[in-house]
Design a protein around this motif. Structure first.
Motif, short mmCIF file in Angstrom:
data_model
loop_
_atom_site.label_atom_id
_atom_site.label_comp_id
_atom_site.label_asym_id
_atom_site.label_seq_id
_atom_site.Cartn_x
_atom_site.Cartn_y
_atom_site.Cartn_z
N UNK A 279 0.85 -1.19 0.00
CA UNK A 279 0.00 0.00 0.00
C UNK A 279 0.89 1.24 0.00
N UNK A 280 1.14 1.84 -1.17
CA UNK A 280 2.02 3.01 -1.22
C UNK A 280 1.41 4.25 -0.58
N UNK A 281 0.08 4.33 -0.57
CA UNK A 281 -0.63 5.45 0.07
C UNK A 281 -1.91 4.91 0.67
N UNK A 282 -1.78 4.12 1.74
CA UNK A 282 -2.92 3.43 2.32
C UNK A 282 -3.99 4.39 2.80
N UNK A 283 -3.58 5.47 3.47
CA UNK A 283 -4.54 6.44 3.96
C UNK A 283 -5.35 7.09 2.85
N UNK A 284 -4.70 7.32 1.70
CA UNK A 284 -5.39 7.91 0.55
C UNK A 284 -6.45 6.96 0.01
N UNK A 285 -6.07 5.68 -0.18
CA UNK A 285 -7.01 4.69 -0.70
C UNK A 285 -8.18 4.47 0.24
N UNK A 286 -7.94 4.56 1.54
CA UNK A 286 -8.99 4.30 2.51
C UNK A 286 -9.81 5.54 2.85
N UNK A 287 -9.47 6.69 2.30
CA UNK A 287 -10.33 7.86 2.42
C UNK A 287 -10.05 8.81 3.56
N UNK A 288 -9.02 8.53 4.39
CA UNK A 288 -8.79 9.36 5.57
C UNK A 288 -8.50 10.81 5.20
N UNK A 289 -7.65 11.01 4.22
CA UNK A 289 -7.27 12.38 3.85
C UNK A 289 -8.44 13.13 3.22
N UNK A 290 -9.23 12.42 2.41
CA UNK A 290 -10.36 13.05 1.73
C UNK A 290 -11.46 13.43 2.72
N UNK A 291 -11.67 12.58 3.74
CA UNK A 291 -12.75 12.88 4.69
C UNK A 291 -12.42 14.12 5.49
N UNK A 292 -11.17 14.26 5.93
CA UNK A 292 -10.83 15.45 6.70
C UNK A 292 -10.88 16.71 5.85
N UNK A 293 -10.52 16.61 4.58
CA UNK A 293 -10.63 17.78 3.72
C UNK A 293 -12.10 18.20 3.57
N UNK A 294 -12.99 17.23 3.44
CA UNK A 294 -14.42 17.53 3.34
C UNK A 294 -14.92 18.17 4.63
N UNK A 295 -14.48 17.64 5.77
CA UNK A 295 -14.94 18.16 7.05
C UNK A 295 -14.45 19.60 7.26
N UNK A 296 -13.18 19.86 6.95
CA UNK A 296 -12.65 21.20 7.18
C UNK A 296 -13.19 22.19 6.16
N UNK A 297 -13.50 21.73 4.97
CA UNK A 297 -14.16 22.60 3.99
C UNK A 297 -15.52 23.03 4.53
#
Length: 401
Positions: free
Chosen positions: A335-353
């Motif tokens: 998993x070269x970017x496990x957090x990206x594939x699992x959505x962690x980074x995207x969810x926090x961006x949505x929340x802070x937006x």
């Protein structure tokens, strides 16, 4: 260009979830995020977490909330409600890890997850849900439900397919399985609120509920929600006949390690979810969507983005491969970017937006509430031999700005 709003992030909890929340903040582009600090009732854990990251520790939860705009709830689920209520009372947005809430026993030393009345558990869990939803209605803050599967890139691409193609989802199959939890509180019902059904099943259950919400909103402006559930659960590693070879975790006190759930929606369509702690070889995170105009396999992990081989895992001692794999020797699906594939980074961006602009979030309190309703109704069904039971849903309330 308009300057991004600065928001202060406060961490309630300093364990596994807090670590990946903190790391994901580096990828938030919708706002400028400053970490105000961390609070944990276990002082030494908070100090270690803060020292590694150069942030402040707070002596009390109230101090953390006062110094923050957004509270990350990264503690065992037993303590979610009290932190959510305190944050909302102060008008702060609150990011709540899964599971949203639950039933954690009657507080007596004699309590056992093996023997309590499941209907009382359902009632208590939904009373907790109601208290949090009521607090959200009364607050200028809002609940952001940290169900990362909603934000996983395959699930969000499927959202686009459903919306643009006018698809009707007929049947979904979801699964999370691996060989045991990271959390030291897992395995004790009084802390975790259940076993595989809630600890693992909350992800695929949340995922399938979300996709039917998407379908309903895209067609008629309102989500398609679950109406009935049937389920079975088993404690396979606690059977007298279980033969322990040392690979599957067995430190469970009074929870199940296998669950199967069948969900029927308002429109008559269905989903099946499997969750367990008995699968070797890493984590299986997937949803298969069977619609009237397409079929999609949302495969968050394992996937074949990167595959690597080593004749000896000694070469990979200091290299992270993938979550929950037992060996690095031979071929691995890295998993070269496990957090990206699992959505962690995207969810926090949505929340802070949403926190910065006042918009809605994809994973809201309605999804959180429906997930808990399905899970605890499923526990009742399993206790009654798998009988199909109606799901009692909370009032729909999607809070914008």
């Amino acid at each position: 260009m308009k300057e991004k709003k600065t928001l202060r992030a406060g961490f309630a909890g300093s364990g596994f979830a807090a670590r990946f929340h903190f790391d994901a903040l580096d990828y938030v582009s919708a706002a400028r995020v400053e970490v105000s600090g961390v609070y944990s009732p276990t002082r030494e854990h908070a100090l270690a977490f803060a020292s590694e990251r150069g942030i402040t520790t707070f002596e009390t939860l109230d101090e953390l909330i006062e110094a923050s705009d957004v509270i990350h709830v990264c503690v065992p689920p037993k303590f979610h409600e009290e932190i959510v209520l305190a944050a909302l009372a102060a008008g702060k947005d609150v990011i709540v890890e899964k599971p949203f809430t639950g039933y954690f026993g009657d507080g007596t030393p004699a309590f056992s997850g093996d023997s309590f009345d499941r209907r009382k558990g359902l009632e208590a869990a939904m009373e907790s849900v109601t208290r949090m939803l009521d607090a959200e209605k009364a607050s200028k803050g809002r609940i952001m439900y940290a169900e990362n599967w909603v934000y996983a890139p395959p699930v969000q691409k499927e959202r686009e397919i459903i919306e643009k193609s006018g698809a009707q989802i007929l049947w979904m199959q979801g699964e999370q399985s691996h060989s045991g939890s990271h959390s030291p509180s897992y395995g004790k019902w009084r802390l975790s609120g259940g076993g595989s059904l809630i600890g693992k099943g909350s992800h695929p259950i949340g995922g399938v509920l979300y996709l039917k919400q998407v379908e309903g909103r895209s067609k008629g402006g309102r989500p398609i929600r679950p109406v009935s559930v049937s389920a079975r659960v088993h404690a396979l590693t606690r059977m007298p006949s279980f033969e322990d070879k040392g690979y599957i975790k067995t430190s469970y006190e009074d929870i199940e390690d296998f669950a199967a759930v069948h969900i029927t929606f308002e429109d008559g369509t269905v989903a099946d979810v499997f969750a367990n702690e008995i699968s070797l070889g890493g984590t299986n995170n997937r949803i298969t969507v069977n619609a009237n105009n397409h079929r999609t396999i949302c495969n968050m992990s394992h996937n074949d983005t990167m595959e690597t081989y080593t004749p000896s895992e000694a070469f990979y001692n200091d290299i992270y491969v993938v979550e929950k794999t037992e060996t690095k020797q031979g071929w691995s699906k890295m998993a070269p970017q496990e957090g990206w594939f699992l959505g962690y980074q995207h969810e926090l961006n949505d929340f802070y937006k949403a926190a910065a602009t006042g918009g809605c979030v994809e994973a809201n309190s309605q999804l959180a509430a429906d997930t808990i309703a399905v899970i605890y109704t499923a526990y009742v069904s399993a206790a009654e031999g798998g009988r199909e039971l109606p799901v009692s849903l909370s009032e729909i309330m999607i809070k914008p700005s």
